[in-house]
Design a protein around this motif. Structure first.
Motif, PDB file in Angstrom:
ATOM      1  N   PRO A 292       0.824  -1.201   0.000  1.00  0.00           N
ATOM      2  CA  PRO A 292       0.000   0.000   0.000  1.00  0.00           C
ATOM      3  C   PRO A 292       0.862   1.257   0.000  1.00  0.00           C
ATOM      4  O   PRO A 292       1.989   1.226   0.489  1.00  0.00           O
TER       5      PRO A 292
ATOM      6  N   SER B 160     -16.042   5.945   3.456  1.00  0.00           N
ATOM      7  CA  SER B 160     -14.641   5.579   3.255  1.00  0.00           C
ATOM      8  C   SER B 160     -13.856   6.766   2.707  1.00  0.00           C
ATOM      9  O   SER B 160     -12.704   6.991   3.073  1.00  0.00           O
TER      10      SER B 160
ATOM     11  N   GLN C  72      -7.553   5.220  -4.192  1.00  0.00           N
ATOM     12  CA  GLN C  72      -7.915   3.871  -4.656  1.00  0.00           C
ATOM     13  C   GLN C  72      -7.645   2.847  -3.565  1.00  0.00           C
ATOM     14  O   GLN C  72      -8.413   1.918  -3.357  1.00  0.00           O
ATOM     15  N   HIS C  73      -6.531   3.038  -2.879  1.00  0.00           N
ATOM     16  CA  HIS C  73      -6.183   2.128  -1.784  1.00  0.00           C
ATOM     17  C   HIS C  73      -7.204   2.209  -0.648  1.00  0.00           C
ATOM     18  O   HIS C  73      -7.713   1.199  -0.176  1.00  0.00           O
ATOM     19  N   ASP C  74      -7.520   3.423  -0.253  1.00  0.00           N
ATOM     20  CA  ASP C  74      -8.395   3.589   0.912  1.00  0.00           C
ATOM     21  C   ASP C  74      -9.836   3.161   0.638  1.00  0.00           C
ATOM     22  O   ASP C  74     -10.584   2.853   1.562  1.00  0.00           O
ATOM     23  N   LEU C  75     -10.232   3.167  -0.629  1.00  0.00           N
ATOM     24  CA  LEU C  75     -11.603   2.772  -0.966  1.00  0.00           C
ATOM     25  C   LEU C  75     -11.699   1.303  -1.352  1.00  0.00           C
ATOM     26  O   LEU C  75     -12.766   0.826  -1.737  1.00  0.00           O
ATOM     27  N   SER C  76     -10.592   0.581  -1.257  1.00  0.00           N
ATOM     28  CA  SER C  76     -10.603  -0.754  -1.855  1.00  0.00           C
ATOM     29  C   SER C  76     -11.397  -1.777  -1.044  1.00  0.00           C
ATOM     30  O   SER C  76     -11.490  -2.934  -1.444  1.00  0.00           O
ATOM     31  N   GLY C  77     -12.011  -1.360   0.051  1.00  0.00           N
ATOM     32  CA  GLY C  77     -12.943  -2.251   0.749  1.00  0.00           C
ATOM     33  C   GLY C  77     -14.380  -2.012   0.343  1.00  0.00           C
ATOM     34  O   GLY C  77     -15.296  -2.595   0.912  1.00  0.00           O
ATOM     35  N   ASN C  78     -14.587  -1.146  -0.653  1.00  0.00           N
ATOM     36  CA  ASN C  78     -15.947  -0.815  -1.094  1.00  0.00           C
ATOM     37  C   ASN C  78     -16.146  -1.260  -2.534  1.00  0.00           C
ATOM     38  O   ASN C  78     -15.297  -1.017  -3.390  1.00  0.00           O
ATOM     39  N   ILE C  79     -17.276  -1.886  -2.782  1.00  0.00           N
ATOM     40  CA  ILE C  79     -17.613  -2.350  -4.133  1.00  0.00           C
ATOM     41  C   ILE C  79     -18.738  -1.490  -4.688  1.00  0.00           C
ATOM     42  O   ILE C  79     -19.685  -1.161  -3.978  1.00  0.00           O
TER      43      ILE C  79
ATOM     44  N   TYR D 197     -16.481   4.144  -9.831  1.00  0.00           N
ATOM     45  CA  TYR D 197     -15.231   4.396  -9.107  1.00  0.00           C
ATOM     46  C   TYR D 197     -14.517   5.682  -9.546  1.00  0.00           C
ATOM     47  O   TYR D 197     -14.118   6.496  -8.727  1.00  0.00           O
ATOM     48  N   GLY D 198     -14.316   5.829 -10.850  1.00  0.00           N
ATOM     49  CA  GLY D 198     -13.524   6.963 -11.333  1.00  0.00           C
ATOM     50  C   GLY D 198     -14.108   8.284 -10.872  1.00  0.00           C
ATOM     51  O   GLY D 198     -13.399   9.205 -10.473  1.00  0.00           O
ATOM     52  N   ARG D 199     -15.420   8.356 -10.895  1.00  0.00           N
ATOM     53  CA  ARG D 199     -16.071   9.605 -10.526  1.00  0.00           C
ATOM     54  C   ARG D 199     -16.026   9.821  -9.011  1.00  0.00           C
ATOM     55  O   ARG D 199     -16.017  10.957  -8.548  1.00  0.00           O
TER      56      ARG D 199
ATOM     57  N   PHE E  89     -13.397   8.917  -7.245  1.00  0.00           N
ATOM     58  CA  PHE E  89     -12.042   9.440  -7.032  1.00  0.00           C
ATOM     59  C   PHE E  89     -12.025  10.953  -7.298  1.00  0.00           C
ATOM     60  O   PHE E  89     -11.405  11.717  -6.566  1.00  0.00           O
TER      61      PHE E  89
ATOM     62  N   PRO F 134     -11.993  -0.637  -6.493  1.00  0.00           N
ATOM     63  CA  PRO F 134     -11.340   0.654  -6.727  1.00  0.00           C
ATOM     64  C   PRO F 134      -9.850   0.545  -7.082  1.00  0.00           C
ATOM     65  O   PRO F 134      -9.360   1.298  -7.924  1.00  0.00           O
TER      66      PRO F 134
ATOM     67  N   THR G 123      -9.309  -5.700   3.616  1.00  0.00           N
ATOM     68  CA  THR G 123      -9.615  -4.352   3.123  1.00  0.00           C
ATOM     69  C   THR G 123      -9.263  -3.336   4.203  1.00  0.00           C
ATOM     70  O   THR G 123      -9.108  -3.695   5.377  1.00  0.00           O
TER      71      THR G 123
END
Lengths: 210, 750, 326
Positions: A5, A161, A178-185, A191-193, A195, B682, C101
């Motif tokens: 990370p 998040s 991207q790293h900090d949100l990677s627990g959210n689907i 996603y891009g929007r 960010f 993400p 996560t």
């Protein structure tokens, strides 16, 4: 293969002192008093709760609330079913999607994997807190401005998040977001929007205005 | 009865390709927009009108509806894949603490068709007590041998060790054409089952008041499911006096939510028996295993071309891996390359003892485009022609011809293309291979007027200046509400944010189900028509006040008035004060699509992808993507782009990650959760860009075409082609997981 | 979840006594436990919550001989710990940071990560009865769907050990302390995992009621470096398909000490001593790494669907060694 990370700020770490352990124990004691009928608190013995229903006190968005739970009730169910705080969603119910994200003592967590009992004494913050009193948090405004949603079902979790990412990093890089949100689907693919909404917020923007 | 019509000449087309076409417009329709129309709201980046409700967590989806005294419901499901139900005992469950109702959903003696076939439903005070009670339900079965792998179906074709179909092609003259052609190629392609994975699971809240039934349902067909439920309840002896259905917010559907399903019926029956409102939402495992899917497919393609790249023959046979009954397993190949060539196609659905498919975003298309477009790149490689040149040579769509060129320039196609597939690009770490690919999209989605029940829309203007636009259709995240606001605002000279939008309640005029990319093109003309009628009503009132003719009244920038009038322009608020206590209320008419040849009967689109492959670990990383997409005259630009970008992300997920993994012995899905069913997240997101192309097509007063499906058609194929360009061998089986990449790399070395 | 009594101890001794009772389970954050309870694969009558003991059981401190990481320290705290920033403990930091996560890492604890139940899809579902779960005669994955299962050192059950931190800590020479019957006992970390990881054995060797208190990392001397890498199918939340933790000591450009531990390929984290030994006395270089990687999978016996993991495993060992000696 994955990269480690991105660098984490040290400041975020120091904020979480280990004093919290003490407060959990103490306040769990307080809760036992509040729920004296359900709990047995004898000196020198552990306190026990349940099985069955009892009342506990949770601090949600700055307010103390009494809720009826079983020991098996999750924080997510307590929020949604007892307090009608339905911003946190039940999507996977196993900690894999982030739809149920709330902050516990300032950190984003999966409320579906957290027993309501374990949140006693903690500061619980839900997405609803960002639009209280007629004020809309800039992050929420930027989610709207960047169209960082489609069906919107993952969105509250994404907001929470993202909020943590901003609170802990100030001006995060794209990679850190991207790293900090990677627990959210998100199934719609927003996603891009998202960010962009986080980046705009870090730059001080408030939705379409400045 | 035929509506009187008038012939109107419209400028249709796009960019430099504008031509005049005469269309037959019904009398009473709003004057159709065309390529020369100037807009102030339509086509702009207005915000999603329900964006704040969603981002604040305050939007109430079906899952979020709570009532005092509300109970919860759960469905008990079969644990075997095939057989007969011999015993179903629920008495003990009924007696468990907190249980209020049990309804039977399958009769003893009936067939069990898949793991998850519903048996009964239980309502109780919370989910935990219901799950306690579920353990007391006793079901016994006579089991039969089952099969959950479509390629194990006795009618499945024979494959060799590399996955190639080896049965001889049926005799046909096309065989001779291919054999005698200057270049030919053959390949077998395969895709796996993908689940819709809507984040809000299927389910509903039901509340009876006497015999009147009110339902909140996560659905993409408000009117369809209302009728379905009324009929189903009638059959069960609980005919409702009225059924009113809400779907104001829906957490995704992607084609899986057209039916009320057994869960819809069960919740109504539970609420009836328990005499209390009941909420029944499926859990994630049920969502994966009982609410449909995009079926698996096997496709064999052979085709022939001239040395210059002109396709001359196209021959396919395909198989769809469906559920317990045939249907829904087809594949659609890109027809725009082969319109003029000799062709043949055969398809067969292969049943297995699983949940049957349901339409999923461009049903049958992403599979066929993956196979078809990858096949074309392989053939292009054989001929020695660049894949883009090959497309330009054979693509019969004028819009896409422009899109290919635009996209290739924007993407830097020639630079992105790996000139030596299988070798690292200059300057790259030799561990990594890069490559670029492209693919086309196509869809219809011209919309319809609703047939026997024409679509409607209500527009209201109140004396306090508030404007409502109302449709009973649903917005599943595609942006219908925002389109309604923008179309209405355009007519009335207001900002989109000034319009109050109401959707998803069956008290309002009916609209289509959100399927086939038809909602916007079906409703846009009637939304606009309702607003246009309301505008005329207000114009009459204002004209009387100003002493001018109604047709002289203009609506722009929040001002209403007439330059010719003696009195000054009115603010919107002042103009509305003239309305009086009864609001202006108009009901739009959805006229049939215009007769005469529309500019393009559908939408085109193309996408480009660049990937990087780690040759050590086989992991594919998408580096960037670009989409060029049209959808008629674009209404809500920002939301349209969102939908295209979302389809590209879903495409990455389908291309690289998603597959239903079944335990063959039990017939049960093993990854029926989000811990093991893998959806792009993400951290996997590449930079993406989407360029919307506006095309006036002259088929309705708004020239709208649906956008939901088309961008999801191209993405997986573009990625598969990029992987092929990077490593020099095609991976013909989605998802392209590391094991398959490593296998392909090993095959190339051998 | 089935009903249970929730026990809040004031001391380790109270927790130990409560946890010794038949059927009682210990929990930290409960990330793994709540999942098992929701799946109803377990229904303990009592859940003993260790979180009130965070004062004693969480935190990272230098205890003179090295670092002591409390069992309730969260994965995020480990990933970000200043005390672990040096090259010697890179493996631990990175392994913690790659687990699950960010949301999970904010609560999940070191102890929970090391002691969690295997993530086999047969084991984790109440719909199946398998040998390791104590509910069936055979390992269902062995002859069923096993693309993510063991390729190495399995017996009658082909689960893989799910902990990222276990191989990292093993590679770094960690020890652990437990509390049992009023005494704290300290052992090498390898003793936490069964020698012969059969179906009957648990993922760990703790006795009923024994509480994992802390992990200890020795003070590095010299140019000690470690790293951890894993293969997976996507970068956002995924399970490792293979993992390698490596630690090397370099002196004058030569490897003087090395350890290689594999994760996600066997029912226990697997130190590969021979492979590591092959590096000693060598200068870092691809030829040596390739040989070590080859040796790391020596004796492997993949299942019907997971031979690809052999290539991955070699790749990840090679990649980790390349990275750590860079």
């Amino acid at each position: 293969m994955t990269k480690p990370p991105p660098d984490q700020p040290q400041e975020a770490f120091s904020r979480r002192s280990f004093l919290k352990g003490a407060s959990v124990a103490t306040i769990a004691g307080t809760a036992a008093t509040a729920a004296a009928t359900a709990a047995t608190a004898t000196q020198g013995k552990p306190e026990t709760f349940g099985p069955g229903t009892h009342e506990i006190q949770l601090k949600v968005n700055g307010q103390n609330k009494l809720v009826k739970v079983e020991t098996r009730t999750t924080l997510l169910d307590a929020l949604r079913d007892q307090m009608d705080l339905t911003g946190a969603k039940k999507i996977c119910d196993r900690g894999a999607c982030g739809g149920c994200t709330v902050h516990l003592d300032g950190q984003p967590i999966n409320s579906c994997l957290t027993l309501a009992m374990d949140a006693i004494g903690g500061e619980i913050t839900t997405v609803e807190s960002l639009t209280e009193g007629g004020k809309v948090h800039p992050l929420v405004q930027n989610f709207v401005h960047c169209d960082a949603m489609q069906c919107g079902f993952c969105t509250p979790g994404m907001v929470m998040s993202s909020l943590a990412c901003l609170q802990q990093r100030g001006k995060p890089t794209r990679e850190q977001i991207q790293h900090d949100l990677s627990g959210n689907i998100c199934r719609c693919g927003t996603y891009g929007r998202i960010f962009e909404a986080v980046e705009r917020t870090a730059q001080g923007a408030q939705g379409g205005g400045k | 009865m035929t509506t009187p019509r008038q012939e109107i000449e419209l400028a249709v087309g796009f960019g430099k390709h504008i031509e005049k076409r005469k269309v037959d417009v019904p009398d009473g329709d709003a004057p159709p927009w065309d390529a020369n129309s100037k807009f102030t709201v339509v086509g702009t980046d207005a915000d999603r009108v329900d964006g704040l409700a969603k981002a604040s967590g305050r939007a109430k989806y079906t899952y979020d509806i709570n009532f005092p005294g509300m109970l919860y419901g759960v469905i008990v499901r079969a644990t075997i894949a095939k057989g007969k139900l011999d015993v179903l005992e629920v008495d003990e469950a009924r007696k468990m603490p907190g249980i209020a109702a049990v309804v039977l959903l399958k009769e003893v003696g009936n067939k069990v068709r898949f793991v998850g076939d519903p048996l009964c439903a239980i309502a109780g005070t919370n989910l935990d007590v219901i799950r306690d009670a579920m353990e007391k339900v006793r079901a016994q079965y006579t089991t039969e041998e089952h099969n959950v792998d479509f390629l194990q179906n006795p009618e499945a074709p024979v494959l060799d060790g590399d996955g190639n179909l080896i049965d001889a092609w049926p005799e046909h003259e096309i065989g001779g054409v291919i054999a005698g052609a200057e270049a030919s190629h053959e390949g077998t392609y395969r895709t796996e089952v993908q689940t819709h994975s809507s984040l809000e699971t299927h389910g509903a809240v039901a509340r009876w008041q006497g015999d009147d039934l009110e339902i909140w349902m996560s659905t993409q067909a408000t009117f369809g499911v209302r009728g379905e439920l009324a009929r189903a309840l009638d059959e069960k002896g609980h005919k409702p006096a009225s059924v009113s259905l809400h779907a104001e917010f829906v957490g995704g559907g992607f084609g899986s939510k057209f039916s009320a399903g057994v869960e819809g019926l069960a919740v109504c029956l539970l609420a009836r028996e328990a005499k209390a409102p009941v909420k029944l939402m499926l859990d994630r495992f049920e969502e994966h295993t009982c609410t449909g899917n995009r079926p698996s497919s096997l496709m064999q393609i052979r085709a022939a071309a001239k040395k210059d790249g002109t396709l001359v023959a196209w021959d396919t046979r395909s198989f769809g891996g469906v559920g317990f009954a045939p249907g829904g397993g087809g594949v659609t190949f890109p027809q725009h390359y082969i319109a003029e060539v000799q062709k043949r196609g055969a398809h067969k659905d292969l049943v297995c003892d699983t949940d049957p498919p349901r339409p999923m975003r461009a049903p049958t298309w992403p599979q066929g485009y993956f196979g078809g477009e990858l096949f074309l790149d392989e053939l292009a490689g054989k001929i020695g022609i660049d894949p883009l040149e090959f497309r330009l040579k054979n693509d019969g769509q004028v819009i896409r011809q422009e899109q290919w060129r635009m996209g290739a320039g924007k993407f830097g196609w020639l630079q992105a293309r790996n000139p030596k597939p299988g070798s690292p690009r200059d300057g790259d770490d030799p561990r990594y291979l890069r490559g670029a690919g492209l693919a086309s999209a196509r869809w219809g989605g011209m919309g319809n007027h609703g047939g026997r029940t024409p679509h409607g829309c209500t527009c209201r203007i109140h004396a306090d200046g508030k404007v409502e636009t109302r449709s009973g259709a649903q917005d599943i995240g595609t942006g219908l509400k925002t389109a309604m606001a923008m179309l209405t605002a355009e007519e009335l000279g207001l900002a989109a944010g000034a319009i109050s939008v109401f959707v998803g309640h069956t008290a309002d005029p009916s609209g289509p189900a959100a399927g086939g990319s038809t909602t916007t093109p079906s409703l846009a003309p009637v939304i606009r028509h309702a607003a246009w009628l309301a505008r005329q009503e207000l114009a009459k009132i204002v004209a009387q006040h100003l002493g001018c003719k109604p047709e002289e009244v203009t609506f722009a920038g929040g001002k209403v008035g007439a330059e010719a009038a003696a009195k000054p322009m009115l603010s919107w608020a002042d103009a509305c004060k003239l309305i009086g206590p009864n609001p202006i209320e108009t009901r739009g008419t959805r006229f049939p699509n215009y007769k005469g040849e529309a500019f393009n009967n559908g939408v085109c689109g193309c996408q480009f992808a660049e990937v990087r492959i780690d040759t050590w670990t086989g992991q594919v990383k998408v580096l960037r993507m670009l989409a060029i997409q049209d959808c008629g005259i674009v209404i809500a630009k920002k939301l349209a782009e969102s939908q295209v970008l979302g389809a590209m992300i879903q495409g990455i997920s389908y291309a690289l990650h998603e597959q239903r993994l079944m335990d063959k012995r039990s017939g049960r899905m093993l990854n029926g959760d989000f811990l093991r069913y893998k959806i792009t997240g993400p951290a996997d997101m590449p930079p993406m860009e989407c360029i919307m192309m506006s095309v006036a097509n002259g088929h309705t007063n708004t020239s709208s075409v649906g956008l939901g499906e088309p961008p999801s058609v191209a993405a997986p194929a573009a990625i598969a082609n990029a992987v092929y360009n990077a490593i020099g061998v095609p991976v013909r089986h989605l998802p392209i997981t590391p094991d398959k990449v490593l296998q392909a790399l090993a095959a190339r070395r051998a | 979840m089935k009903p249970f009594t929730y026990v809040l101890p004031h001391t380790l001794a109270e927790a130990h006594t409560a946890a010794k009772k038949a059927g009682a389970v210990l929990k930290g954050a409960g990330i793994d436990l709540v999942d098992r309870l929701k799946e109803r694969i377990e229904a303990p009558p009592e859940v003993v919550n260790l979180l009130p003991l965070k004062n004693d059981l969480a935190g990272i401190a230098d205890d003179g001989g090295g670092l002591r990481i409390g069992a309730l320290t969260t994965l995020r705290q480990i990933a970000e710990a200043a005390a672990l920033q040096g090259p010697a403990f890179g493996a631990v930091r990175i392994a913690a940071g790659l687990t699950a996560t960010p949301l999970v890492r904010n609560r999940a604890t070191l102890g929970g990560n090391l002691l969690q139940l295997a993530r086999c899809w047969y084991l984790r579902s109440a719909a199946f009865g398998c040998l390791h779960g104590g509910k069936g005669p055979t390992c269902l994955a062995m002859t069923g769907e096993n693309r993510y299962h063991s390729i190495l050192g399995w017996h009658d059950c082909v689960r893989v050990h799910p902990s990222n931190l276990a191989p990292a800590l093993l590679a770094c020479g960690a020890e652990y302390t437990t509390f049992f019957d009023g005494k704290q006992e300290r052992r090498p970390l390898a003793a936490l995992f069964p020698d012969e990881p059969t179906a009957q054995k648990a993922e760990h060797t703790l006795r009923d009621g024994e509480i994992l208190v802390a992990i200890h990392l020795p003070k590095p001397s010299g140019d000690v470096r470690s790293t951890y890498q894993e293969t997976r199918e996507k970068d956002s939340f995924d399970w490792a398909t293979t993992a390698a933790a490596v630690q090397v000591t370099l002196q004058d450009g030569t490897i003087t000490d090395a350890s290689i531990v594999l994760g996600a390929v066997s029912p226990v984290p697997r130190p590969r001593a021979e492979a590591a030994k092959s590096l000693i006395g060598k200068k870092p270089g691809d030829a040596a790494f390739l040989k070590a990687a080859e040796m790391a999978v020596a004796g492997a016996s993949p299942l019907s669907q997971n031979a690809y993991k052999l290539s991955l495993c070699k790749a990840i060992v090679r990649a980790a060694l390349t990275e750590v000696t860079r």
